[in-house]
Each structure stands twice: as C-alpha cells, then as structure tokens.
Design a protein around this motif. Structure first.
Motif, PDB file in Angstrom:
ATOM      1  N   UNK A  89       0.729  -1.180   0.044  1.00  0.00           N
ATOM      2  CA  UNK A  89      -0.053  -0.028   0.020  1.00  0.00           C
ATOM      3  C   UNK A  89       0.884   1.158   0.136  1.00  0.00           C
ATOM      4  N   UNK A  90       2.160   1.193   0.477  1.00  0.00           N
ATOM      5  CA  UNK A  90       2.848   2.297   0.730  1.00  0.00           C
ATOM      6  C   UNK A  90       3.950   2.430  -0.441  1.00  0.00           C
ATOM      7  N   UNK A  91       3.837   1.391  -1.205  1.00  0.00           N
ATOM      8  CA  UNK A  91       4.601   1.165  -2.628  1.00  0.00           C
ATOM      9  C   UNK A  91       6.157   1.384  -2.089  1.00  0.00           C
ATOM     10  N   UNK A  92       6.430   0.412  -1.289  1.00  0.00           N
ATOM     11  CA  UNK A  92       7.927   0.277  -0.546  1.00  0.00           C
ATOM     12  C   UNK A  92       8.255  -0.969  -0.432  1.00  0.00           C
ATOM     13  N   UNK A  93       9.246  -1.485  -0.133  1.00  0.00           N
ATOM     14  CA  UNK A  93       9.591  -2.815   0.156  1.00  0.00           C
ATOM     15  C   UNK A  93       9.198  -3.492   1.563  1.00  0.00           C
ATOM     16  N   UNK A  94       9.039  -4.433   1.680  1.00  0.00           N
ATOM     17  CA  UNK A  94       8.657  -4.970   3.158  1.00  0.00           C
ATOM     18  C   UNK A  94      10.070  -4.766   4.141  1.00  0.00           C
ATOM     19  N   UNK A  95      11.245  -4.847   3.460  1.00  0.00           N
ATOM     20  CA  UNK A  95      12.637  -4.588   4.217  1.00  0.00           C
ATOM     21  C   UNK A  95      12.285  -3.036   4.733  1.00  0.00           C
ATOM     22  N   UNK A  96      12.006  -1.914   3.861  1.00  0.00           N
ATOM     23  CA  UNK A  96      11.998  -0.841   4.245  1.00  0.00           C
ATOM     24  C   UNK A  96      10.893  -0.552   5.461  1.00  0.00           C
TER      25      UNK A  96
END
Length: 71
Positions: free
Chosen positions: A7-14
């Motif tokens: 949803x935030x258009x980032x990686x799970x690592x981030x």
C-alpha cells in the motif's frame, strides 16, 4: 508487513527499517506508510507539545543586532 509495504509502494524491508527506527529511511517513505496505515493525520501531533524542542530551537536562533550608525 507485506500488505503495508504494498500500500505504501515500498519494500517490506523498508517497512521493517521503519519499525526499527532506522534513520536512513526518507521522511517521504514514513509519510506513505502512515498514509497506508491511515495514521497520516497524526504527523501533525508530533511536535505539538514539544516544549523542550521549542526551547532548544529558540536558543539556537541568532539575535539580530542593530548596525551602528555611521556618521
């Protein structure tokens, strides 16, 4: 975590770095994650009652001195 990252258009690592408080994550990513969690209005509450922060900020402000008059 994966759903928030999507949803935030980032990686799970981030998202994991944000959870750990890593200082290397850009503030824009923090805002996108807050938006994904529907907590984006809470950003305005961060410094609302920060008396010590405001006092420290005031101490670092330069006081302007009037230039001496040249005759």
């Amino acid at each position: 975590m994966a759903q928030v990252a999507e949803r935030a258009t980032c990686s799970p690592l981030t998202v994991g770095r944000i959870e750990k408080g890593a200082p290397t994550v850009a503030i824009g990513i923090y805002l996108r994650v807050l938006n994904a969690l529907q907590l984006d209005d809470d950003i305005f509450l961060l410094a609302k009652e920060d008396a010590m922060g405001k006092a420290l900020q005031d101490l670092s402000l330069k006081k302007r001195e009037r230039a001496s008059k040249k005759e």
